[in-house]
Structures are given as structure tokens and as C-alpha cells.
Design a protein around this motif. Structure first.
Motif, mmCIF file in Angstrom:
data_model
loop_
_atom_site.group_PDB
_atom_site.id
_atom_site.type_symbol
_atom_site.label_atom_id
_atom_site.label_comp_id
_atom_site.label_asym_id
_atom_site.label_seq_id
_atom_site.Cartn_x
_atom_site.Cartn_y
_atom_site.Cartn_z
ATOM 1 N N LYS A 15 23.015 69.948 28.824
ATOM 2 C CA LYS A 15 22.512 70.627 27.624
ATOM 3 C C LYS A 15 23.229 71.954 27.411
ATOM 4 N N LYS A 16 23.457 72.687 28.512
ATOM 5 C CA LYS A 16 24.177 73.955 28.414
ATOM 6 C C LYS A 16 25.594 73.750 27.883
ATOM 7 N N LEU A 17 26.186 72.604 28.245
ATOM 8 C CA LEU A 17 27.536 72.274 27.786
ATOM 9 C C LEU A 17 27.520 71.597 26.413
ATOM 10 N N ARG A 18 26.327 71.550 25.793
ATOM 11 C CA ARG A 18 26.130 70.915 24.488
ATOM 12 C C ARG A 18 26.439 69.421 24.522
ATOM 13 N N LEU A 19 26.099 68.803 25.635
ATOM 14 C CA LEU A 19 26.202 67.359 25.800
ATOM 15 C C LEU A 19 24.784 66.795 25.914
ATOM 16 N N PRO A 20 24.575 65.523 25.557
ATOM 17 C CA PRO A 20 23.240 64.930 25.718
ATOM 18 C C PRO A 20 22.809 64.959 27.181
ATOM 19 N N SER A 21 21.554 65.305 27.444
ATOM 20 C CA SER A 21 21.063 65.405 28.815
ATOM 21 C C SER A 21 21.115 64.064 29.542
ATOM 22 N N LEU A 22 21.047 62.963 28.779
ATOM 23 C CA LEU A 22 21.047 61.646 29.429
ATOM 24 C C LEU A 22 22.358 61.363 30.160
ATOM 25 N N ILE A 23 23.442 62.025 29.753
ATOM 26 C CA ILE A 23 24.714 61.845 30.454
ATOM 27 C C ILE A 23 24.570 62.313 31.900
ATOM 28 N N TRP A 27 7.000 62.055 28.129
ATOM 29 C CA TRP A 27 8.395 61.656 28.000
ATOM 30 C C TRP A 27 9.323 62.527 28.839
ATOM 31 N N VAL A 28 8.947 63.762 29.120
ATOM 32 C CA VAL A 28 9.783 64.653 29.932
ATOM 33 C C VAL A 28 10.078 64.013 31.287
ATOM 34 N N VAL A 29 9.048 63.446 31.923
ATOM 35 C CA VAL A 29 9.226 62.786 33.216
ATOM 36 C C VAL A 29 9.805 61.383 33.033
ATOM 37 N N ALA A 30 9.275 60.663 32.046
ATOM 38 C CA ALA A 30 9.697 59.272 31.835
ATOM 39 C C ALA A 30 11.189 59.177 31.517
ATOM 40 N N GLU A 31 11.699 60.144 30.748
ATOM 41 C CA GLU A 31 13.122 60.135 30.380
ATOM 42 C C GLU A 31 14.010 60.227 31.619
ATOM 43 N N ILE A 32 13.638 61.107 32.545
ATOM 44 C CA ILE A 32 14.437 61.265 33.768
ATOM 45 C C ILE A 32 14.428 59.978 34.582
ATOM 46 N N LEU A 33 13.241 59.422 34.780
ATOM 47 C CA LEU A 33 13.131 58.178 35.546
ATOM 48 C C LEU A 33 13.947 57.063 34.906
ATOM 49 N N LEU A 34 13.829 56.945 33.590
ATOM 50 C CA LEU A 34 14.506 55.859 32.879
ATOM 51 C C LEU A 34 16.013 55.916 33.063
ATOM 52 N N PHE A 35 16.616 57.059 32.738
ATOM 53 C CA PHE A 35 18.075 57.108 32.727
ATOM 54 C C PHE A 35 18.673 57.219 34.127
ATOM 55 N N VAL A 36 17.970 57.851 35.048
ATOM 56 C CA VAL A 36 18.471 57.864 36.429
ATOM 57 C C VAL A 36 18.444 56.451 37.008
ATOM 58 N N LEU A 37 17.375 55.701 36.753
ATOM 59 C CA LEU A 37 17.277 54.342 37.278
ATOM 60 C C LEU A 37 18.226 53.384 36.568
ATOM 61 N N VAL A 38 18.489 53.619 35.288
ATOM 62 C CA VAL A 38 19.526 52.833 34.595
ATOM 63 C C VAL A 38 20.883 53.103 35.237
ATOM 64 N N GLY A 39 21.165 54.375 35.522
ATOM 65 C CA GLY A 39 22.414 54.721 36.198
ATOM 66 C C GLY A 39 22.507 54.085 37.576
ATOM 67 N N ALA A 40 21.357 54.021 38.284
ATOM 68 C CA ALA A 40 21.337 53.431 39.621
ATOM 69 C C ALA A 40 21.634 51.934 39.599
ATOM 70 N N SER A 41 21.399 51.297 38.453
ATOM 71 C CA SER A 41 21.665 49.856 38.345
ATOM 72 C C SER A 41 23.135 49.553 38.080
ATOM 73 N N VAL A 42 23.923 50.585 37.821
ATOM 74 C CA VAL A 42 25.348 50.407 37.507
ATOM 75 C C VAL A 42 26.139 50.175 38.800
ATOM 76 N N ASN A 43 26.786 49.039 38.896
ATOM 77 C CA ASN A 43 27.624 48.694 40.049
ATOM 78 C C ASN A 43 29.054 49.160 39.788
ATOM 79 N N ILE A 44 29.456 50.211 40.456
ATOM 80 C CA ILE A 44 30.781 50.797 40.242
ATOM 81 C C ILE A 44 31.900 49.808 40.560
#
Length: 399
Positions: free
Chosen positions: A20-28, A274-291
Motif C-alpha cells: 500500500k505504501k508503494l501504491r500497489l494493491p495489498s493483495l500482491i 473482511w480485514v481478517v478474511a482478506e489476509i487469510l484468503l490471499f495468503v492461502l491462495v498464494g500458498a496453493s501456488v506450486n512454484i
């Protein structure tokens, strides 16, 4: 589990705040945290969390869709009309067609496998789009022509349409036979979802009017009802076509008609959840990504994703024909329909788990579509909405 929850929330907040400080979406930042601490990198998330990851992500999705229903202006939504209906299926169809045409040539897979891949990649992400559009509604951008409502309505149904198609093409890939019943289920599940949601919303609205209970208790009741609807779909969805997520959103919409003043307060409570739910959602989506899958994909898969996105954008442009939107506003609608995340994370691995030949390729493309489109789409929305949309009070609507 407690250690995992702590690092998910703390690091999700930290990197989200830095973005957010870098003016990027927090979900990144949240997606990045999930990838880094997930099972395919540092493996810091406990298996007990990973085992219920899909359920936690669905809870977050329920929260944001309920919030959307409570915030949507029903009268404006009705005035959107034809374009909103077309946005529910036309862009996805164009993207699937693009995948069928291009994937066999670029990745060397069959047409049927390309259709399966198209339905996996073809869904937009309400988890990304809904918060962005609600922010536009709150700040008045595009409101006069109901642009946020148009995108919200389309994105909420788009997933249902694509998932039903996925089931149909999956059956064709397994058996070589596609049942016409699979396609009949699409309108039935949507209509039943809307009907049940409106009915439940009216009943709850009348109950809340008679029973003087705290807003916190009302939220608990709404959440429990939402969970029951999702459980019903999970248990009986194969017998009775029913979209629980559409029903969840429609509960909020019908509540507005019965208890308008209460829905405004409930919407604020959901904002806090949503403040908590958003973090859980996108962190867990990221965790599902197989590099590993992403690295093996190669340039061809990345090119394919960008090419089918062009098909999707053209589909959105078709939906905007014969409306009073100018070119800038139409361009914004095309951009807003790019992000993908939750559906791809949820169903991307199913073909591989079923032993289909295309399984690893489908999962790879699904993973790449999340990595590329979720941050790109969110970033483009944030960078362009002030330039492409107007902020005023004139009551112009899409014709």
C-alpha cells in the motif's frame, strides 16, 4: 496451527501494508507471503491449516459476497439490464473459445483438454473484483452509469457458469460423452440461488424487525445461514442444481428492501470481518501456488494466458455495445474483468488428482494465471479508475 495463523496474519498485514505504501494493491503482498511460507517454498504453514485451506477461503468469499449484497443499490442494478446479464457468460465464453483455438497449437494438447483448461482459467475472481468495485461505489467513481454494479453483477454469476461448464467438459474428457443435463443446470442453479437468497433475506429481515437483537448477533445468524446454504450445495448440489454463493449475495440484496437502515450497519460490521478474511484468503491462495509447476510452464503457457485474456477483453467489449459508456469507461470494464485467483486455486488441481493426461498442464496454467492476473488486474484497476471513470452526481444509467 497457532504459529501458522500468527505468521499468516502478521506477515500478511506487513507485506500488504508495504505494498500500500508503494501504491500497489495489498493483495500482491499477501499472495507473496503465501507463496513464500507455503508448502512449495519455506513450508511454514501447518498441515492442519492447509487441510482446511479450501474451507477458509470459501468463508472469506462468503464474507465479501455478503458484504457486496448489503452494499449493492438494487434500483441501480436493475437499470444496468442487458449488459450485466451478458457479462455473466459472454467474456468467459470468449476466453474458453480462445483457449480451444490456441492451446492445442501452443501446448500440444487435445481440443477437449483445452476446453477443460479454458473453464479452469475462464472464471474471474470475486475476491479481487468485489472489494475494488465496492471501493468505487463508496467513492462515487462510475456510479452515475452504474459501472461498479455492472461488474459486480457479472462477476458474481460468472463463476457459477464457468464451474458448471468445467464439470461438463471434465466428464467429456473422462468418458468422451457430454450430457446435455450439465448445461441445463446452469440457469437452474442461478435461478434457484437467486430465489432462495431473496426468500431467506425477506424472512430474516422480518425476523430482525421483530426481534430486537444486537447487530453482532445478526451477523452471526447471517453467517450461519450462509454456511448452511453452502453445506446444502456441497451435499445435494449433484441432485439439485443450486448456487449457494449467489444466494448469499441475494440475501443481502433482499434485506435492503425490508430493513434498509439495518443493512447499512451490518455492512460496516462485515467490513471489519473482511480485514481478517482478506489476509487469510490471499495468503492461502498464494500458498496453493506450486512454484515448480510455474517454472516448468515455459514461455508458451505465459503467452497463451495473455492471448486468451485478449479474447476475454473482446468479450467484455461486445457486452458494452449499444450502451452509453464512452471508450474510457469500456476500457475500464475490460481491465476490471482480468483478475483470477480463487476458482483457479480451488479447481486447478482437480484434473491432475483424477489422473487426466492434461492434469499437470492444466494446473500449471491455472497457477500462472493466478500469479499473472491477480496482481496485474488489481494494480491496473487501482491505477486507472480515476483516469477512466468520472466522479459526479449526474444520474445517467446504462441504456
Amino acid at each position: 496451527m497457532f504459529f501458522s495463523l500468527a505468521i499468516i496474519l502478521l506477515f500478511g498485514l506487513l507485506l500488504g501494508g508495504i505494498c500500500k505504501k508503494l501504491r500497489l494493491p495489498s493483495l500482491i503482498g499477501m499472495l507473496a507471503v503465501g507463496i513464500i511460507i507455503g508448502p512449495y517454498a519455506l513450508n511454514l504453514i501447518d498441515t492442519s491449516i492447509l487441510e482446511i485451506s479450501a474451507q477458509l477461503r470459501k468463508i472469506a468469499l462468503i464474507i465479501i459476497l455478503a458484504r457486496a449484497g448489503l452494499s449493492l443499490n438494487v434500483s441501480e442494478l436493475k437499470k444496468v439490464g442487458r449488459p450485466a446479464i451478458m457479462m455473466c457468460f459472454v467474456p468467459a465464453c470468449f476466453e474458453i473459445i480462445g483457449m480451444i483455438l490456441l492451446a492445442p497449437k501452443l501446448l500440444g494438447i487435445s481440443v477437449v483438454d483445452a476446453a477443460v483448461m479454458g473453464t479452469v482459467v475462464g472464471a474471474v475472481s470475486p475476491a479481487v473484483i468485489v472489494p475494488k468495485m465496492l471501493n468505487l461505489v463508496e467513492n462515487g467513481y462510475g456510479k452515475d452509469k452504474s459501472i461498479p454494479q455492472l461488474i459486480l453483477a457479472g462477476a458474481s454469476v460468472d463463476d457459477v457458469f464457468v464451474i458448471v461448464l468445467f464439470s461438463a467438459f471434465l466428464g467429456l474428457s473422462q468418458t468422451g460423452d457430454m450430457s446435455a443435463v450439465s448445461f441445463v443446470k446452469i440457469p437452474i442453479s442461478i435461478v434457484l440461488g437467486i430465489t432462495v437468497g431473496i426468500f431467506v433475506g425477506i424472512v430474516l429481515g422480518k425476523f430482525f424487525a421483530k426481534a430486537h437483537i444486537r447487530d453482532t448477533v445478526k451477523i452471526i445468524i447471517l453467517m450461519c445461514v450462509s454456511f448452511l446454504l453452502v453445506a446444502f450445495e456441497d451435499t445435494y448440489g449433484g441432485i439439485v442444481p443450486f448456487s449457494s454463493l449467489i444466494a448469499v449475495m441475494c440475501i443481502g440484496i433482499s434485506l435492503q428492501k425490508v430493513r434498509k437502515e439495518a443493512t447499512e450497519r451490518l455492512s460496516q460490521r462485515y467490513n471489519k470481518l473482511w480485514v481478517v478474511a482478506e489476509i487469510l484468503l490471499f495468503v492461502l491462495v498464494g500458498a496453493s501456488v506450486n512454484i515448480d509447476y510455474a517454472l516448468k510452464a515455459g514461455v508458451a503457457a505465459i503467452i497463451l494466458i495473455f492471448l486468451v485474456l485478449l479474447f476475454r477483453m473482446f468479450g467484455v467489449f461486445i457486452c458494452m455495445l449499444k450502451t452509453n459508456l464512452n471508450l474510457k469507461e469500456r476500457l475500464f470494464c475490460m481491465i476490471a474483468y482480468l483478475p483470477k485467483a480463487t476458482v483457479q486455486a480451488a479447481i486447478g488441481g482437480i484434473p491432475l488428482s483424477m489422473g487426466l493426461n492434461c492434469g499437470e498442464t492444466v494446473l500449471t496454467v491455472a497457477v500462472l494465471s493466478i500469479i499473472i492476473t491477480a496482481p496485474l488486474g488489481a494494480l491496473l484497476i487501482d491505477l486507472t479508475y480515476k483516469k477512466l471513470l468520472t466522479k459526479n452526481t449526474l444520474q445517467k444509467q446504462i441504456k
